[in-house]
Design an enzyme around this catalytic site. Structure first.
Site, PDB file in Angstrom:
ATOM      1  N   CYS A 454      27.355  38.458  -5.565  1.00 55.96           N
ATOM      2  CA  CYS A 454      28.164  37.265  -5.328  1.00 55.96           C
ATOM      3  C   CYS A 454      28.893  37.359  -3.992  1.00 55.96           C
ATOM      4  CB  CYS A 454      29.155  37.044  -6.463  1.00 55.96           C
ATOM      5  SG  CYS A 454      30.300  38.404  -6.712  1.00 55.96           S
ATOM      6  N   HIS A 842      34.978  38.855  -8.843  1.00 54.04           N
ATOM      7  CA  HIS A 842      33.867  37.929  -8.626  1.00 54.04           C
ATOM      8  C   HIS A 842      34.224  37.019  -7.462  1.00 54.04           C
ATOM      9  CE1 HIS A 842      30.526  35.279  -9.379  1.00 54.04           C
ATOM     10  NE2 HIS A 842      31.311  34.261  -9.622  1.00 54.04           N
TER      11      HIS A 842
END
Length: 1035
Positions: A454, A842
């Site tokens: 990510c 994230h």
């Protein structure tokens, strides 16, 4: 007593007399009776129950058995032993066959009387073996229904472990033999009820032992895929579908469609029989399974099966629309079959003759659901007539029948038509609507998380949303090259034109991953961004050197092209060779043109006022957080280490964004910087001002002055002298905790202004005590990766020049006055980090398409620019960074307008959804662990800076998306053909991963319910952090 009872039932007495005598017998059950008498009585009642001539005799047997078994349980326990039960199940009773349902009813009744006795466990063991044998003999629905009642009440009788799996498989196969030949409605209802009981038994077993589910479903497929012409399985198997967890669809379809052992003929049979299940009245989710299998076959390009099945079954599916109980599922299957069968009108024309009759029936049947259903049906018909126009003779009567019903707009028809197509991909670039229909409603493409990637996905989407940079990259003539820029160009082309909902950037990941990044580990997105920009810059610089060595090379930015005849258009040349006149003999790279700025660091000795200045390039600014407001009152307030102020100008080897313990930085008391006085939230301009604020170097950070030949107190200043087209700001949120030896995240909310002014100083004349200006973006020089403390000591060459300047004229060491210009920037993208620490997290990003002109086109921005720049009424002095104000009434327009409300997009790996700037601003308030990390601003032009009304930025004039080059177009067409094979696999993978992690995703089109990065216990999803730690959360 048994003799009396036996004589009674065979006598000619009336029923009331018999009932009265039976009542006396039952009341005498509590009297003492010998074991022999009990055994005789139990034998008689058993015979009456199983072999009674009428219902009355059977009722007498049940009443007496129940009474005496309760009062004489030990005797009944010895009577109903495991051997007796085994003989009943294997041999029957007298002339009663062992398969008679009465046997099961008798055992069921007897077990209820013995449930508290120890011997019942032995009987359970016997029954476990016998019920498995019974289902292998394919009993009738009635017997199976009685078995269901027995096993539901006494689950101890259900076979376990391997026997349990086999029992479920055999019970499934038994259901396939449940054929109904009844014609009366009552008989049909009884049959459906019996089948439902058996399927409910399987459901209960699957819930109690999930290990039996998959083998049972494999057995279902083995049955329905059988090509044996002598065997036609019952549609009663449809009763099982409603009990299969919907989330298992992807597992099973993947297994079926990718299994090389499943032949096409078997798959055709299975799909054909599943479509027949649409006729089962009580089945649920049959349409979901059928459509999933159709999609799965399309994904592996088994179009022959799809064509054959569609032509074979389309009329049968259409005929189910007449029956309200199954019509909704049938319409779903019909829609998918017709919309996917787009290479020919043959399938649609098979049902055309029946359309008008169905519409007329729907108008007159009086059902409340018919009107809504008719609207859905006619929308489908409009789509198909639009797809296969040119048959007025077939369609005229249909149009007449539905003329009073609403017709969907052409845009919606195009979208619907492209949702399920599995054959032709020739319309990939036909129109924007068709191209983007298979993606999210935003029309944008997501990026597949390849295992903690990510960090890369968020950066790629941020660069892609940098409109002018994207257009410039796509315009580069790089045919035949294998450079990193070529890979980025190909990736941008896929993001812009692929039909995939999410693209997997595997090749780019391998080419762009820094050598010190461990595969599969979390990484720092800002570190990756700097490395990527450095690589692209150095690569182009190297190719420029190679190209310059060749004779007669045209002035083109295509330094990586192997074809010397390839040249760019005049506009492209302007956009990619801008500012070459700033340094004779040098050509700025695309990275320099777009992201490169210059910063002058000046150090003034407070003893002799000698000034040393050095100009340095940067591609992003790392902004440390301001200290608490109370620290300003202390004599020597501490600020974060000087290293966070290091300009991220090139190679990140050896560099760090994290403040080191023990590093000190003191602020001059006379120099104010933006701080929280009444504790309002910090803003991005506050951090920029803190970054640019002068500081005092003393104590252990004292400056060695060449003029004084000793360590002296000095003042260091920083000022931007060249503003980049795209300003990248990294917020240093990960601080080092010396006590715990961990890096902690600063969760402080930062206000992000949509418009911001950056003070840019005009370069001053070189002072007599200044060092030479460094060349732009010297990313591989050893100095570029040193920390700022090392940079404070001038090089040997600098020392010589400064010594000469001091001898020539020490009196000219005072700094010259410079003019300051406020450069307007508009927010383009924000990369968010979700998580509580650097060890897990994230990354996701917000972005919008904006170029150098866009920020002034919107009335809100135009108003702000006019007020703050045109009239000279700035919010603060020109030497400080500040946000531009937006009037409240204009701000409401910005947040509530239908167009502006969808101006922002949220990129979260594979998911792309509409968002708003309000969401960007409020994300940390709503989800405290989701904080802005990397911001990208686009420099804006004022109307007076345009040439002939066209926007100009460093000579660039790329105001539209460039046409795709042939090599890129060929690659996308090839991949779009492969997309038919892979589209379901991508969806299956995501669906399989979702239940195993604690991900919380919002519905499509909404980002206000849960944090976009709410993945995992630490708020992390597919990567994040950026530090090599042992404890990593991998999703």
């Amino acid at each position: 007593m048994d003799k009396i009872l036996e004589g009674l039932v065979s006598s000619d007495h009336s029923v009331p007399v018999k009932k009265a005598i039976v009542k006396k017998v039952v009341e005498a059950a509590d009297k003492e009776v010998t074991e022999e008498q009990c055994h005789s009585l139990f034998t008689l009642t058993t015979r009456l129950i199983l072999l009674g001539e009428d219902a009355f005799q059977k009722q007498i047997g049940l009443q007496v058995l129940d009474a005496y078994a309760r009062y004489h349980r030990p005797e009944f326990e010895r009577f109903l032993n495991k051997d007796f039960v085994l003989s009943l199940l294997q041999q029957g009773y007298g002339q009663l066959d062992r398969k008679d349902p009465a046997i099961i009813d008798y055992i069921h009744c007897s077990l209820r009387l013995l449930i508290s006795c120890p011997s019942v466990l032995e009987i359970f063991s016997v029954i476990q073996v016998e019920v498995l044998r019974m289902v292998c003999e394919r009993p009738e629905p009635a017997l199976c229904a009685r078995l269901n009642t027995l096993l539901s009440d006494f689950v101890q009788c259900i076979p376990r472990d391997k026997s349990g799996v086999l029992f479920c498989q055999q019970l499934v196969r038994t259901i396939s033999y449940f054929h109904c030949f009844a014609s009366q409605e009552e008989e049909l209802r009884e049959y459906v009820g019996q089948v439902t009981k058996v399927s409910t038994l399987l459901q209960n077993i699957w819930k109690a032992d999930p290990a039996t589910l998959l083998p049972s479903l494999q057995e279902v497929f083995a049955i329905i895929s059988s090509t044996d012409p002598s065997f036609d399985p019952s549609i009663a198997l449809a009763s099982l579908v409603q009990h299969i967890p919907v989330q298992m669809i992807t597992v099973l379809i993947k297994s079926l469609t990718t299994d090389q052992n499943v032949k096409d003929a078997s798959m055709t049979k299975a799909l054909s029989r599943m479509i027949d299940w649409l006729s089962w009245p009580l089945a649920q989710h049959v349409d979901t399974w059928v459509i999933a299998l159709l999609k799965g076959l399309a994904a592996v390009q088994k179009f022959t099966i799809l064509i054959d099945i569609t032509l074979l079954k389309i009329e049968l599916v259409f005929s189910r629309l007449w029956y309200p109980i199954v019509r909704q599922g049938a319409l779903s299957v019909l829609s998918h079959m017709l919309l996917s069968f787009q290479h020919s009108p043959e399938a649609f024309h098979l049902v055309v003759p029946h359309v008008v009759h169905l519409v007329q029936s729907l108008r007159t049947d009086g059902l409340p659901t018919s009107k809504v259903f008719m609207l859905q049906f006619t929308e489908l018909i409009h789509c198909m007539m639009y797809q296969y126009s040119g048959f007025p003779d077939l369609y005229d009567h249909i149009l007449e029948a539905i003329k009073d019903l609403p017709k969907p707009p052409e845009e919606k028809i195009k979208l619907v038509l492209n949702q399920s197509a599995w054959t032709s991909q020739s319309n990939s670039f036909g129109s924007g609507l068709l191209r983007h229909a298979v993606k999210s409603e935003t029309g944008k493409t997501g990026l597949v998380n390849l295992g903690n990637t990510c960090f890369m996905n968020s950066i790629i989407q941020t660069l892609f949303m940098a409109t002018d940079f994207r257009r410039s990259v796509l315009s580069l003539p790089l045919n035949g090259s294998n450079t990193l820029m070529k890979r980025l160009q190909l990736l941008f082309a896929f993001l812009a034109h692929t039909q995939r909902a999410a693209y997997a950037p595997r090749n780019f990941l391998e080419a762009s991953r820094p050598p010190w990044f461990n595969v599969g580990s979390q990484q720092d997105c800002s570190e990756y961004l700097r490395f990527l920009l450095d690589r692209l810059h150095e690569e182009e610089k190297t190719l420029q050197v190679l190209e310059s060595a060749k004779p007669k090379i045209a002035s083109s930015v295509d330094t990586s092209s192997k074809d010397p005849r390839s040249q760019t258009s005049p506009e492209e040349g302007k956009s990619l060779l801008s500012s070459s006149e700033t340094k004779p003999g040098s050509c700025r790279t695309l990275i320099e043109t777009m992201f490169g700025g210059n910063l002058i660091t000046g150090i003034r000795c407070l003893q002799c006022n000698c000034v040393s200045e050095k100009e340095e390039p940067f591609t992003d600014l790392s902004l440390a957080f301001c200290p608490p407001a109370t620290s300003q009152d202390s004599p020597q307030p501490d600020r974060p280490s000087e290293e966070p102020k290091v300009l991220c100008q090139g190679s990140v080897n050896g560099g760090s964004e994290i403040p080191e313990p023990g590093s000190n930085k003191t602020t001059a008391s006379s120099i104010p910087f933006v701080s929280a006085v009444s504790e309002p939230p910090l803003s991005v301009p506050d951090l920029v001002n803190y970054f640019l604020a002068p500081e005092i170097l003393d104590a252990e950070n004292a400056y060695f002055c060449e003029m004084c030949s000793s360590l002296q107190r000095a003042e260091r200043t920083m000022k931007v002298v060249s503003a980049p087209e795209y300003l990248i700001l990294t917020l240093l949120r990960f601080s080092y905790d010396a006590k715990c030896h961990v890096r902690r995240k600063i969760l402080e909310n930062i206000t992000i202004p949509p418009l911001m002014k950056l003070p840019v100083h005009a370069p001053s004349m070189p002072t007599r005590c200044s060092s030479s200006t460094s060349s732009p973006l010297q990313v591989d020089s050893p100095e570029s990766s040193e920390n700022l403390a090392k940079k404070l000591k001038p090089s040997q060459k600098d020392e010589e020049e400064e010594e000469k300047e001091r001898i020539d004229g020490p009196e000219q060491t005072k700094r010259g006055e410079t003019s300051v210009q406020s450069v307007v920037y508009v927010l383009s993208s924000v990369v968010m980090h979700s998580g509580l620490s650097s060890e897990s997290g994230h990354y996701y990003s917000y972005g919008r398409n904006i170029n150098g002109r866009d920020g002034t086109q919107h009335p809100v921005n135009h108003f702000a620019l006019k007020q703050d720049l045109g009239t000279g009424q700035a919010e603060c002095s020109a030497s400080t960074c500040s946000a531009l104000s937006i009037p409240p009434e204009q701000g409401n327009t910005l947040s509530n307008g239908s167009q502006e409300a969808k101006d922002w997009l949220l990129f979260n790996d594979s998911r792309v959804t509409f968002s708003s700037f309000q969401s960007v601003q409020n994300i940390t308030n709503r989800f405290p662990k989701d904080t802005a990390y990397v911001l990208m601003y686009r420099k804006q032009e004022l109307p007076e800076q345009r040439i002939n009304g066209e926007p100009m930025a460093n000579g660039m004039r790329l105001s539209a998306e460039p046409p795709l080059q042939k090599e890129l177009l060929d690659a996308i067409i090839k991949d779009n053909k492969l997309y038919l094979q892979e589209q379901e696999l991508s969806a299956r993978t995501q669906a399989l991963q979702a239940p195993s992690s604690s991900c919380s995703f919002r519905p499509n089109g909404s980002d206000d319910n849960n944090p976009p990065g709410s993945c995992g216990p630490s708020g992390g999803g597919g990567g994040g952090g950026g530090f090599n730690t042992i404890s990593r959360l991998v999703f």
